[in-house]
Design a protein around this motif. Structure first.
Motif, PDB file in Angstrom:
ATOM      1  N   LYS A 152      -0.670  -2.722  -0.238  1.00 57.34           N
ATOM      2  CA  LYS A 152      -1.022  -2.841   1.184  1.00 57.34           C
ATOM      3  C   LYS A 152       0.055  -2.211   2.063  1.00 57.34           C
ATOM      4  O   LYS A 152      -0.247  -1.475   3.011  1.00 57.34           O
ATOM      5  CB  LYS A 152      -1.192  -4.321   1.554  1.00 57.34           C
ATOM      6  N   THR A 153       1.321  -2.493   1.731  1.00 50.37           N
ATOM      7  CA  THR A 153       2.419  -1.934   2.536  1.00 50.37           C
ATOM      8  C   THR A 153       2.456  -0.415   2.419  1.00 50.37           C
ATOM      9  O   THR A 153       2.636   0.295   3.418  1.00 50.37           O
ATOM     10  CB  THR A 153       3.755  -2.536   2.071  1.00 50.37           C
ATOM     11  N   ARG A 210       0.001   1.592   1.683  1.00 49.25           N
ATOM     12  CA  ARG A 210      -1.149   2.168   2.390  1.00 49.25           C
ATOM     13  C   ARG A 210      -0.885   2.196   3.893  1.00 49.25           C
ATOM     14  O   ARG A 210      -1.221   3.169   4.578  1.00 49.25           O
ATOM     15  CB  ARG A 210      -2.401   1.362   2.060  1.00 49.25           C
ATOM     16  N   ARG A 211      -0.267   1.135   4.421  1.00 51.46           N
ATOM     17  CA  ARG A 211       0.051   1.102   5.845  1.00 51.46           C
ATOM     18  C   ARG A 211       1.092   2.160   6.202  1.00 51.46           C
ATOM     19  O   ARG A 211       0.989   2.828   7.243  1.00 51.46           O
ATOM     20  CB  ARG A 211       0.567  -0.297   6.223  1.00 51.46           C
ATOM     21  N   GLU A 212       2.096   2.341   5.319  1.00 54.06           N
ATOM     22  CA  GLU A 212       3.114   3.354   5.577  1.00 54.06           C
ATOM     23  C   GLU A 212       2.518   4.760   5.554  1.00 54.06           C
ATOM     24  O   GLU A 212       2.896   5.623   6.354  1.00 54.06           O
ATOM     25  CB  GLU A 212       4.234   3.251   4.528  1.00 54.06           C
ATOM     26  N   GLU A 228      -0.552   5.569   6.318  1.00 56.84           N
ATOM     27  CA  GLU A 228      -1.337   5.747   7.537  1.00 56.84           C
ATOM     28  C   GLU A 228      -0.441   5.993   8.741  1.00 56.84           C
ATOM     29  O   GLU A 228      -0.716   6.873   9.580  1.00 56.84           O
ATOM     30  CB  GLU A 228      -2.226   4.517   7.763  1.00 56.84           C
ATOM     31  N   THR A 229       0.672   5.241   8.831  1.00 58.36           N
ATOM     32  CA  THR A 229       1.607   5.432   9.946  1.00 58.36           C
ATOM     33  C   THR A 229       2.252   6.816   9.881  1.00 58.36           C
ATOM     34  O   THR A 229       2.368   7.509  10.895  1.00 58.36           O
ATOM     35  CB  THR A 229       2.695   4.340   9.905  1.00 58.36           C
ATOM     36  N   ASN A 255      11.770   4.245   4.409  1.00 53.97           N
ATOM     37  CA  ASN A 255      11.111   4.806   5.589  1.00 53.97           C
ATOM     38  C   ASN A 255      12.180   5.220   6.587  1.00 53.97           C
ATOM     39  O   ASN A 255      12.721   4.395   7.320  1.00 53.97           O
ATOM     40  CB  ASN A 255      10.157   3.771   6.193  1.00 53.97           C
TER      41      ASN A 255
END
Length: 815
Positions: free
Chosen positions: A390-391, A393-395, A397-398, A474
């Motif tokens: 989940k993390t 995938r969020r990274e 997308e960001t 990141n």
């Protein structure tokens, strides 16, 4: 009655009662404190006076003993002729006594008295009349004359000046050597008397610690001798008799003087001297009485302020909590965070608040537990694979929206399986926890240059399972920082980790993938970072590797090799080749080493150093090793049946095979199946297999030795080459690695070979030299006494049929 009316009736006594009781207790405590303080002051004063008087008395007693022993004093008293005594001795004696007075000015009278009491000599440093020259009937002389001891100390009023003085007298008895023999008993010749001023002692009586009190010194009959000067003690006492208090050495009583209450303390300082302390109780308890009134005033003020205030507080604590509970119930259904209300009382409202808090806490904990079970690793507390996906995938997308870049680090422990298998799963779990702590202490917010990189271990790091971890970096410079961060992790894990007293070395290999260069999806990034990690392990472990297209190609080849190897194991598509081993003395072939070969229909001839490590990694080495053992035994039995010369076969064994509990039994079954003896086969294993061996490996080695199967240590000199295990392990044959033979003339290899051969022979081992490829090698090894020879000079590894042909040829044709 309504609660509004009941509250004041309940609150007022509840507050006023304890406050008034507290004030009363405080007053009692203060009064006791004042009495104790007075007692302490009295004790200190009495001790000071007593110590001073005793000191003065002891010093004077010691001095008079010294003075009376002076030869001049003795001569003066022994001279019976008064005219001679006065003319010849009085002046020097007076000078002597004057020198004593200069040292002790308080000795204001020094006298010498004749045995009949006549004052024969007096020296005084005060201007006062001598009213007592004849003391035969004076109380002081009579006491001195009838005293049991030679030295007498007493207190009295000096009749010459009416002052209190300390009298120290010494009876002097002497033998006159001019007229008497030394056996004659000494006769009384006179007395030496010191009159000592007590002014320093009397100065301690004033000022009195109590302004209206008095300190009085009396004799044993209560006669006033001295007193403090604040008040007129005589007028204060009036007709009051102090003698009744003089009964014991120390006493305390209460008396009334002029309508005022006094405490009367009596203390005996010395024989004939008593100290009286008269303290007005009004002065004694004045401070406690004032503070008691202040406490009472404070209590009344506290009651007048606290009662109305408490009424307001109680009103708020009964009505407002109900409203807060209603609001909290409404908010609990809409919000995910923990809702708690303050508990302000122990009544039903407070119990209701606690019940609500417990219910809210249970619901919140259940929600957190469900969340943790779903998204957290139960052992390390790190995010698990699901949370990591989940993390990530969020990274992605960001980063896609902001056109950013980040790095994914895939971390795998290098030696975890060995620790887990050797020390057990609890130790493995403990190791994972400590590794997580090392990650947290080395990655929290900084890279190796101590620059902030925004790492939050509890958020950006995850445990995928087993000994695999991931880290998201990141940062705008993630591509440049990933390598240093990986180095920092690898360095931290290179240190030993203590597991209940056992130092464990694990190490770490790291694969790095960069978004978007190495993948734009979760699957691609994870796969490529994983491939880079395996490449790092292939490079020697404890290092890191960035993903590249070459790694992808290597990975595809590896996947294909793994698939074909599984097929080969299923179809047993392997062959055994045999390389002869020559006896250096007879120059005959005495054994062969069985070497596996794999010719795949798609991949062609695959070298053993390419597929054997893969087989050890995926576990296929176990069925492959079993096939090698079976095939080698079958072939040896066939050679025996064909009548070939006696021959032994060496079989290479993996550490995984040795780690199986039934390995020794497996060899025994194979030998029995083909009717072979224990001496027909021997096993070869590497130094690494021995050093990384578990308890089961050692057990199997000793089991093989007990069966009579010899054990050869292969590639000696390329591993740790520890001499200790050569002495302790059941090793029969030492095989020197071919690199020593091929480079015989370099780096003192010849000297090393000689040392190894000599050492092995001293330990009762045979030595096999691998890599014999020319006659120089052969000549050197024969000269050094090497037992067995193996190499291309004799033969390459051959199929079984060609070995039969080779055995039928004379050896000179072989070389």
């Amino acid at each position: 009655m309504k609660l509004r009316t009941r509250l004041p009736l309940l609150v007022i006594p509840l507050i006023a009662g304890p406050l008034l009781l507290a004030g009363l207790l405080a007053f009692i405590a203060l009064r006791q404190s004042a009495e104790q303080k007075s007692t302490d002051q009295i004790s200190a004063l009495v001790s000071r006076l007593d110590d001073q008087l005793q000191l003065l008395s002891h010093v004077a007693t010691a001095n008079i003993d010294i003075f009376s022993d002076d030869p001049l004093v003795k001569s003066y008293l022994l001279t019976s002729d008064a005219e001679e005594r006065y003319d010849l001795l009085q002046r020097p004696l007076l000078q002597k006594l004057a020198s004593i007075q200069r040292v002790y000015p308080d000795y204001y009278e020094i006298r010498i008295l004749q045995p009949d009491g006549f004052e024969d000599l007096r020296l005084q440093n005060r201007d006062q009349p001598n009213l007592t020259e004849e003391e035969a009937d004076s109380p002081g002389f009579l006491a001195m004359r009838h005293a049991d001891q030679d030295t007498l100390v007493r207190i009295g009023i000096n009749p010459d000046n009416q002052e209190l003085a300390l009298y120290v007298s010494r009876r002097i008895s002497l033998i006159n050597p001019a007229f008497e023999s030394f056996s004659t008993p000494p006769k009384l010749r006179g007395y030496l008397s010191l009159t000592i001023s007590l002014q320093s002692l009397l100065e301690n009586l004033s000022p009195s610690p109590w302004p209206q009190g008095s300190l009085i010194l009396t004799d044993a009959q209560g006669t006033l001798l001295a007193a403090s000067q604040e008040i007129d003690s005589a007028r204060l006492l009036g007709d009051y008799d102090l003698s009744p208090g003089i009964t014991v050495l120390q006493s305390k009583s209460q008396i009334d003087l002029h309508g005022q209450s006094y405490q009367h303390h009596v203390k005996c300082l010395m024989d004939g001297l008593w100290l009286h302390l008269l303290i007005p109780e009004a002065d004694l308890f004045k401070e406690s009485r004032n503070i008691g009134l202040l406490v009472l005033l404070i209590c009344l003020v506290a009651i007048s302020i606290s009662v109305p205030l408490l009424l307001v507080l109680i009103r708020n604590r009964f009505l407002k909590p109900v409203e807060r509970l209603n609001q909290a119930l409404a908010a609990m259904g809409k919000q995910s965070q923990l809702i708690q209300v303050p508990v302000q009382s122990e009544d039903e409202i407070g119990e209701l608040s606690r019940s609500f808090n417990r219910m809210s806490l249970d619901l919140h904990q259940s929600s957190e537990q469900i969340h943790n079970l779903a998204f957290r690793d139960s052992l390390t507390g790190l995010p698990n694979r699901l949370m990591f996906i989940k993390t990530l995938r969020r990274e992605i997308e960001t980063a896609r929206q902001r056109r950013g870049r980040f790095a994914l680090l895939f971390l795998d422990l290098d030696n975890f399986k060995h620790v887990n298998d050797t020390l057990g799963h609890p130790a493995g779990d403990q190791l994972l926890i400590k590794v997580t702590e090392i990650f947290q202490s080395n990655l929290r917010g900084y890279d190796y240059l101590s620059r902030p990189v925004g790492i939050e271990v509890d958020r950006d790091m995850a445990r995928l399972g087993g000994d695999e971890f991931t880290l998201l970096l990141n940062h705008p410079e993630a591509e440049h920082l990933a390598g240093p961060v990986a180095e920092r992790v690898i360095k931290a894990l290179s240190e030993p980790i203590d597991l209940d007293g056992t130092a464990c070395y694990v190490g770490c290999s790291v694969g790095i993938a960069i978004y978007p260069d190495d993948g734009r999806t979760v699957e691609d990034l994870v796969k490529h970072a994983d491939l880079a990690m395996y490449q790092a392990k292939a490079r020697g472990r404890s290092t890191y590797q960035f993903f590249s297209s070459a790694i992808a190609a290597h990975s595809q080849q590896r996947v294909l090799l793994d698939q074909r190897l599984h097929t080969a194991v299923e179809t047993l598509n392997f062959q055994l080749h045999y390389q002869p081993i020559i006896d250096s003395r007879s120059m005959r072939v005495v054994s062969v080493e069985a070497l596996i070969r794999w010719n795949d229909p798609e991949l062609g001839q695959v070298p053993p150093d390419r597929f054997i490590p893969l087989a050890e990694e995926n576990g296929l080495i176990l069925p492959i090793g079993a096939w090698v053992m079976e095939e080698a035994a079958r072939q040896l039995a066939a050679w025996k049946k064909a009548g070939l010369p006696p021959l032994r076969v060496a079989i290479n064994v993996s550490s995984l095979q040795l780690g199986q509990s039934g390995f020794a039994r497996q060899i025994t079954q194979v030998l029995n199946k083909y009717q072979l003896s224990a001496g027909d086969l021997y096993v070869e294993l590497t130094e690494t297999a021995v050093l990384q061996g578990r308890e089961q490996v050692l057990e199997n080695l000793y089991a093989l030795r007990s069966l009579g199967i010899q054990i050869a240590l292969d590639d000696f000199g390329t591993g740790y080459s520890s001499l200790s295990y050569l002495q302790t392990l059941p090793i029969d044959i030492l095989k020197i690695d071919r690199s020593f033979i091929l480079n015989l003339q370099e780096n003192n290899n010849g000297v090393i070979l000689s040392a190894i051969i000599t050492m092995a022979h001293s330990l009762g081992m045979q030595v096999v030299a691998e890599g014999v490829e020319d006659h120089d090698h052969l000549a050197f090894l024969i000269a050094e006494g090497c037992d067995l020879l193996q190499g291309y000079l004799f033969s390459t590894p051959l199929p079984a049929g060609e070995i039969e042909r080779l055995l039928n040829l004379p050896l000179p044709e072989v070389i």
